[in-house]
Design a protein around this motif. Structure first.
Motif, PDB file in Angstrom:
ATOM      1  N   UNK A  66      56.267  23.668  19.086  1.00 36.14           N
ATOM      2  CA  UNK A  66      55.419  23.455  17.914  1.00 36.14           C
ATOM      3  C   UNK A  66      54.133  22.711  18.258  1.00 36.14           C
ATOM      4  N   UNK A  67      54.007  22.227  19.474  1.00 32.89           N
ATOM      5  CA  UNK A  67      52.773  21.525  19.852  1.00 32.89           C
ATOM      6  C   UNK A  67      52.144  22.211  21.049  1.00 32.89           C
ATOM      7  N   UNK A  68      50.831  22.140  21.116  1.00 35.20           N
ATOM      8  CA  UNK A  68      50.154  22.750  22.260  1.00 35.20           C
ATOM      9  C   UNK A  68      50.283  21.843  23.484  1.00 35.20           C
ATOM     10  N   UNK A  69      50.091  22.455  24.636  1.00 35.10           N
ATOM     11  CA  UNK A  69      50.187  21.723  25.900  1.00 35.10           C
ATOM     12  C   UNK A  69      48.825  21.745  26.584  1.00 35.10           C
ATOM     13  N   UNK A  70      48.413  20.587  27.075  1.00 36.54           N
ATOM     14  CA  UNK A  70      47.207  20.504  27.908  1.00 36.54           C
ATOM     15  C   UNK A  70      47.634  19.970  29.270  1.00 36.54           C
ATOM     16  N   UNK A  71      47.264  20.683  30.300  1.00 36.93           N
ATOM     17  CA  UNK A  71      47.587  20.275  31.670  1.00 36.93           C
ATOM     18  C   UNK A  71      46.321  19.698  32.292  1.00 36.93           C
ATOM     19  N   UNK A  72      46.441  18.527  32.909  1.00 38.05           N
ATOM     20  CA  UNK A  72      45.259  17.908  33.525  1.00 38.05           C
ATOM     21  C   UNK A  72      45.590  17.483  34.956  1.00 38.05           C
ATOM     22  N   UNK A  73      45.129  18.247  35.954  1.00 36.10           N
ATOM     23  CA  UNK A  73      45.314  17.803  37.338  1.00 36.10           C
ATOM     24  C   UNK A  73      44.267  16.761  37.710  1.00 36.10           C
ATOM     25  N   UNK A  74      44.680  15.763  38.499  1.00 31.71           N
ATOM     26  CA  UNK A  74      43.715  14.865  39.139  1.00 31.71           C
ATOM     27  C   UNK A  74      43.302  15.552  40.441  1.00 31.71           C
ATOM     28  N   UNK A  94      43.655  23.769  30.388  1.00 33.62           N
ATOM     29  CA  UNK A  94      43.628  22.973  31.618  1.00 33.62           C
ATOM     30  C   UNK A  94      42.343  22.156  31.659  1.00 33.62           C
ATOM     31  N   UNK A  95      42.480  20.829  31.723  1.00 34.30           N
ATOM     32  CA  UNK A  95      41.330  19.942  31.928  1.00 34.30           C
ATOM     33  C   UNK A  95      41.319  19.478  33.369  1.00 34.30           C
ATOM     34  N   UNK A  96      40.221  18.896  33.802  1.00 34.80           N
ATOM     35  CA  UNK A  96      40.134  18.421  35.185  1.00 34.80           C
ATOM     36  C   UNK A  96      39.540  17.015  35.222  1.00 34.80           C
ATOM     37  N   UNK A  97      40.159  16.153  36.003  1.00 37.45           N
ATOM     38  CA  UNK A  97      39.594  14.820  36.258  1.00 37.45           C
ATOM     39  C   UNK A  97      39.446  14.684  37.768  1.00 37.45           C
ATOM     40  N   UNK A 100      38.566  10.160  43.640  1.00 36.30           N
ATOM     41  CA  UNK A 100      39.050   9.931  45.002  1.00 36.30           C
ATOM     42  C   UNK A 100      39.188   8.431  45.216  1.00 36.30           C
ATOM     43  N   UNK A 101      40.037   8.072  46.156  1.00 39.90           N
ATOM     44  CA  UNK A 101      40.245   6.653  46.464  1.00 39.90           C
ATOM     45  C   UNK A 101      39.238   6.223  47.517  1.00 39.90           C
ATOM     46  N   UNK A 102      38.515   5.157  47.241  1.00 37.06           N
ATOM     47  CA  UNK A 102      37.644   4.615  48.280  1.00 37.06           C
ATOM     48  C   UNK A 102      38.525   4.141  49.433  1.00 37.06           C
ATOM     49  N   UNK A 110      35.436   7.905  40.201  1.00 36.22           N
ATOM     50  CA  UNK A 110      35.462   9.142  39.406  1.00 36.22           C
ATOM     51  C   UNK A 110      34.202   9.968  39.660  1.00 36.22           C
ATOM     52  N   UNK A 111      34.374  11.295  39.863  1.00 37.32           N
ATOM     53  CA  UNK A 111      33.216  12.140  40.097  1.00 37.32           C
ATOM     54  C   UNK A 111      33.185  13.367  39.200  1.00 37.32           C
ATOM     55  N   UNK A 112      34.218  13.573  38.392  1.00 31.39           N
ATOM     56  CA  UNK A 112      34.216  14.755  37.528  1.00 31.39           C
ATOM     57  C   UNK A 112      35.135  14.533  36.337  1.00 31.39           C
ATOM     58  N   UNK A 113      34.752  15.094  35.203  1.00 27.33           N
ATOM     59  CA  UNK A 113      35.575  14.991  34.006  1.00 27.33           C
ATOM     60  C   UNK A 113      35.264  16.162  33.083  1.00 27.33           C
ATOM     61  N   UNK A 114      36.204  17.014  32.848  1.00 27.27           N
ATOM     62  CA  UNK A 114      36.016  18.133  31.918  1.00 27.27           C
ATOM     63  C   UNK A 114      37.349  18.388  31.225  1.00 27.27           C
TER      64      UNK A 114
END
Ligand code: PRP
Ligand code: URA
Length: 206
Positions: A66-74, A94-97, A100-102, A110-114
């Motif tokens: 009954x609920x939508x699913x959003x998948x977000x890979x790091x 699908x979202x993307x974050x 990278x670890x210094x 963080x270098x990307x977010x959509x």
């Protein structure tokens, strides 16, 4: 809450991932497969809605999510887990974050977010095979919450107690699922025994 998924098939695939002799093909395939197997546990409590369905014989009551699913890979390594969920829930957004670890500070950069717009009503599945210091996962969860996410489930393959502790402290409302809780971290922030650098093993970089 932390859940370790002890199903024999999950543990079998984990051993293939840990094996230093596994090449890129085996690593990629095993990462997708273990994520699919873990999904059975992760989705166990998802709410269902009753719907009418016509079989070839007659109408009956069926059930659907009954609920939508959003998948977000790091990015990057979380990308290797996406197919493990979308092959079960093909209409998941699908979202993307990108994080990278210094290398010196081990702090996430963080270098990307959509992200898709329907985060508020969706169950958000955040994917990253490695939970080391927990800095990356905690930052990603903060970003998801800033974008409206309510229910977030963090799915990792291997974690260290340090990382679990950080996510539990920063985000006690987030459920964590892993195939193994390992011993700890080495001097450079790698999980022991772990499975090495997941991004490099997945994409053939060094
Ligand atoms: C790895 C891993 C996590 C992070 C875990 O990514 O995929 O995102 O490290 O470490 P933490 O818990 O200490 O933050 P990495 O920074 O190596 O980037 P990559 O996937 O692009 O190689
Ligand atoms: N990132 C990895 O890819 N592996 C680790 O062991 C820790 C962080």
């Amino acid at each position: 809450m932390l859940t370790i998924i002890t199903h024999p098939l999950v543990q079998h695939k984990l051993t293939r991932l840990r094996n230093r002799d596994a090449g890129m093909k085996e690593f990629r395939e095993s990462l997708v497969e273990i994520t699919t197997l873990m999904a059975y546990e992760i989705f166990r409590e998802l709410p269902l809605a009753e719907v009418m369905v016509e079989t070839p014989m007659e109408a009956c009551t069926g059930r659907k999510l009954s609920r939508s699913t959003v998948v977000v890979p790091i990015l990057r390594a979380g990308l290797g887990m996406v197919e493990g969920i979308t092959r079960l829930i093909p209409d998941a957004s699908v979202g993307h974050i990108g994080l990278y670890r210094d290398h010196d500070s081990l702090e996430p950069v963080q270098y990307y977010n959509r992200l898709p717009e329907n985060l508020q009503e969706a169950v958000v599945i955040l994917l990253d095979p490695m939970l080391a210091t927990g800095g990356s996962a905690s930052r990603a969860i903060t970003r998801l919450k800033e974008s409206g996410a309510g229910e977030i489930k963090l799915v990792c393959i291997v974690g260290a107690p340090e990382g679990v502790g950080k996510v539990e402290k920063d985000h006690p409302d987030v459920d964590i699922y892993m195939a193994a809780l390992d011993r700890g971290l080495n001097d450079t922030g790698y999980i022991l025994p772990g499975l090495g650098d997941a991004g490099d093993r997945l994409f053939g970089t060094t």
